[in-house]
Design an enzyme around this catalytic site. Sequence first.
Site, mmCIF file in Angstrom:
data_model
loop_
_atom_site.group_PDB
_atom_site.id
_atom_site.type_symbol
_atom_site.label_atom_id
_atom_site.label_comp_id
_atom_site.label_asym_id
_atom_site.label_seq_id
_atom_site.Cartn_x
_atom_site.Cartn_y
_atom_site.Cartn_z
ATOM 1 N N HIS A 102 0.825 -1.222 0.000
ATOM 2 C CA HIS A 102 0.000 0.000 0.000
ATOM 3 C C HIS A 102 0.853 1.264 0.000
ATOM 4 O O HIS A 102 0.499 2.267 0.611
ATOM 5 C CB HIS A 102 -0.957 0.024 1.196
ATOM 6 C CG HIS A 102 -1.946 -1.095 1.212
ATOM 7 N ND1 HIS A 102 -3.200 -1.003 0.684
ATOM 8 C CD2 HIS A 102 -1.843 -2.363 1.695
ATOM 9 C CE1 HIS A 102 -3.847 -2.152 0.848
ATOM 10 N NE2 HIS A 102 -3.026 -2.996 1.455
ATOM 11 N N TYR A 132 0.690 -4.245 12.238
ATOM 12 C CA TYR A 132 0.569 -2.815 11.915
ATOM 13 C C TYR A 132 1.393 -1.935 12.848
ATOM 14 O O TYR A 132 2.123 -1.044 12.394
ATOM 15 C CB TYR A 132 -0.916 -2.395 11.882
ATOM 16 C CG TYR A 132 -1.569 -2.918 10.623
ATOM 17 C CD1 TYR A 132 -1.871 -4.279 10.498
ATOM 18 C CD2 TYR A 132 -1.825 -2.110 9.541
ATOM 19 C CE1 TYR A 132 -2.419 -4.785 9.336
ATOM 20 C CE2 TYR A 132 -2.379 -2.612 8.371
ATOM 21 C CZ TYR A 132 -2.675 -3.943 8.276
ATOM 22 O OH TYR A 132 -3.202 -4.451 7.119
ATOM 23 N N ASN A 144 -10.265 -2.966 2.489
ATOM 24 C CA ASN A 144 -9.975 -2.958 1.050
ATOM 25 C C ASN A 144 -11.265 -2.716 0.276
ATOM 26 O O ASN A 144 -12.356 -2.715 0.867
ATOM 27 C CB ASN A 144 -9.398 -4.311 0.619
ATOM 28 C CG ASN A 144 -7.911 -4.445 0.950
ATOM 29 O OD1 ASN A 144 -7.214 -3.458 1.163
ATOM 30 N ND2 ASN A 144 -7.441 -5.675 1.001
#
Length: 730
Positions: free
Chosen positions: A89, A376, A162
């Site tokens: 991304h 993350y 997404n």
Amino acid sequence: METTQQSEHQLHSATNGQSTPEPAVTIPAEHPLKTSNHEPLTTNVGQPIATDQNSLRAGERGPTLLEDYVLREKLQHFDHERIPERIVHARGAAAHGFFQLYDSLEDLTTAKVLTDTSAQTPVFVRFSTVAGSRGSADTARDVRGFAVKMYTTEGNWDIVGNNIPVFFIQDAIKFPDLIHAAKPEPDREIPQAATAHDTFWDFISLTPESMHMVMWIMSDRTLPRSFGMMEGFGVHTFRLVNAKGESTFVKFHWKPLLGVHSLVWDEAQQIAGKDADFHRRSMWDSIKAGNFLEWELGIQTLPEADEQKYDFDILDATKLWPEELLPVRRVGKMTLNRNPDNYFAETEQVAFNTTNVVPGIDFSNDPLLQGRNFSYLDTQLSRLGSPNFTELPINRPRCPVSNNQRDAQMRHTIDKGRVSYAPASLDGHSPDEVTPARGGFVSYPASVNGPKVRARSQSFDDHYGQAKLFWNSMSGSEKEHIVKALQFELSMVETRTVRQRMLKHLLQINHVLAEQVASALGELVADGHNPAQSRGTADSIAGVHLLAGATSETTASGGVQQSKALSMQDQPTSAKGRKVAILVANDVDSWQVATLQEALQRAGSKSDLVGLHIGRIQGHGGTLEVTKTLANSSSVLYDAVFVVGGPGAAALQHKGDAHVFVAQAYKHGKPVAATGEGVDLLTAALPTEAFHHKLGVIAEQHAAHQQQAIKQFVDIVGTRHWNRPDLEHV
Ligand code: HDD
């Protein structure tokens, strides 16, 4: 001068060691904004700079002096301007906005953002492609990231989703393999932002659980027309937990008010060359023009007791919940209405994290989600360089933050006092824990038992059932696009065994699909028929009919055989958010240009006058301002084309670029219109069948009917006409 709503420092005095504790300074609602209009130029420590054009040197032609701290500071800062790009991304664009709830969901959750209908929760949303680097093209065939950060009064809530509701893999331990396979191949760093290569299809063909996702990525969903015309999905099953402590499973959806619409592959490839910033430009321009982007938040809910009710496992991220079984309830609206002030400070430094939830929202045991919940935070530490990344303006919550975490690189908050531990009895003591009754987060007390195993549940084993559901749900032309995408991607794979392995999977999904793909690869499918002879694709219309009728019995879908929600066929269309090219030349009808532009603007479309040169031209009845040329633009950058009549329109007929412009628009299914003398260009550039079928082609020679033609055109600006004959010959 700095225009800032922030005080000099962030001061935390909850741990103040002095006798009279000072109140904590609240965290600023917004980030500090800095403009540089006619302010004195200074060094980073504020020393005024007299000259920034020359370095300090010994004599005008002599060496530069080490003493030149102005030069050194400037170069040093520049040398360190880059941070690591996201491993996935990397390419993205973002915007600010707000979320507003329609109805309170207090029967389901305590989360204030989902119960307080009066609140306007600020949001920052970043859209991205997955595989490409930061500088890659917007229109690569790829999944789009749809990451929403809501700055709620109970902390930041991120839905890191997404534009596709399922994923390639079931377990996070496979993620590095998936991404290594999809990224450019490691020895040659080729190809950029593309899955059409051997390592990707090698991995996929050895990973049957990816087959449902493969159908989605080979569909037009991976070629969105704009960010505002994409759905968003939280993908995983989450939990909502209410005040009684009851849990309900939930899936989050974002439904675009403009409907879901896509480009076609040939068009997307050309846009990548003509305007690599196509999507980010479109969002920026729309917001700037006041055409805000809007989605409704939808939820699908499933009572805890129904966890095992269906023949798919709700913990399996390769499965969706068919909307026919569990309808989507629309509960609020998100509006993106402000462009960022600074790409790096906001879009690049924003840090999303699946663990950013608020009280009343909790996780399920989906093994993909559980792994993401580690990844993350970890990635932000290397990307942003310090655990203090949550203090960056774009990441900082808009509610108070207070704890005993201290120090580390780039700490901005100045915590006062002696106490940075708990329990503490010294004056000022630690921040107090928040009881559940006062809104403190408690994990849902789901029972867990079982042996420690590295194994997946059998309930995750059906890899083809929902791939069939997706295939069945497509219209004939949507199926044709999937076939063509697979033909393209697999024909780029050099290793024959990989191509053959993929055909075996496709055969399990649908026979006609496998045959059609095989025909482009010079292969026979398992039953020995030569597909190129038995079911040729030469006649596109016949091919579409054949595909429309080709369905497969589904499994793992709760008995649903076809789901309308998965097709883009019947999505709402309008002129809103669209862009139109108006082809003009000297002496075209200016009045008609003005009427058309007005009508388009009223309908929410942007239009450009495309001519032989930019600047002013003399129209029939007034001057016109041309902003684009046939050379610097292309029909692929527009949704529809209009050739305006008038004595001068005939000139366009003799321009090859004008022919290509309208012919390509026709090939890509776009509305094409012309009036008066402009019709000659269409006649010269389009096949004769185009006019007979009236499939989005408006050709109006009579002056009396030109108003009517404009109205008809505006009505269909957002519609694509897939059933045009003879597209292959354009
Ligand atoms: Fe991820 C970024 C969405 C699976 C690890 N992911 C990232 C972004 C989005 C998603 C939208 C960009 C956020 C931004 O704009 O900054 N990812 C998903 C979805 C997934 C998914 C919808 C499956 C349902 N991701 C996934 C797995 C892992 C990761 C299984 C690892 C175990 N994702 C990351 C990451 C990234 C990331 C490496 C890269 C940059 C970042 O996090 O901030 O941690």
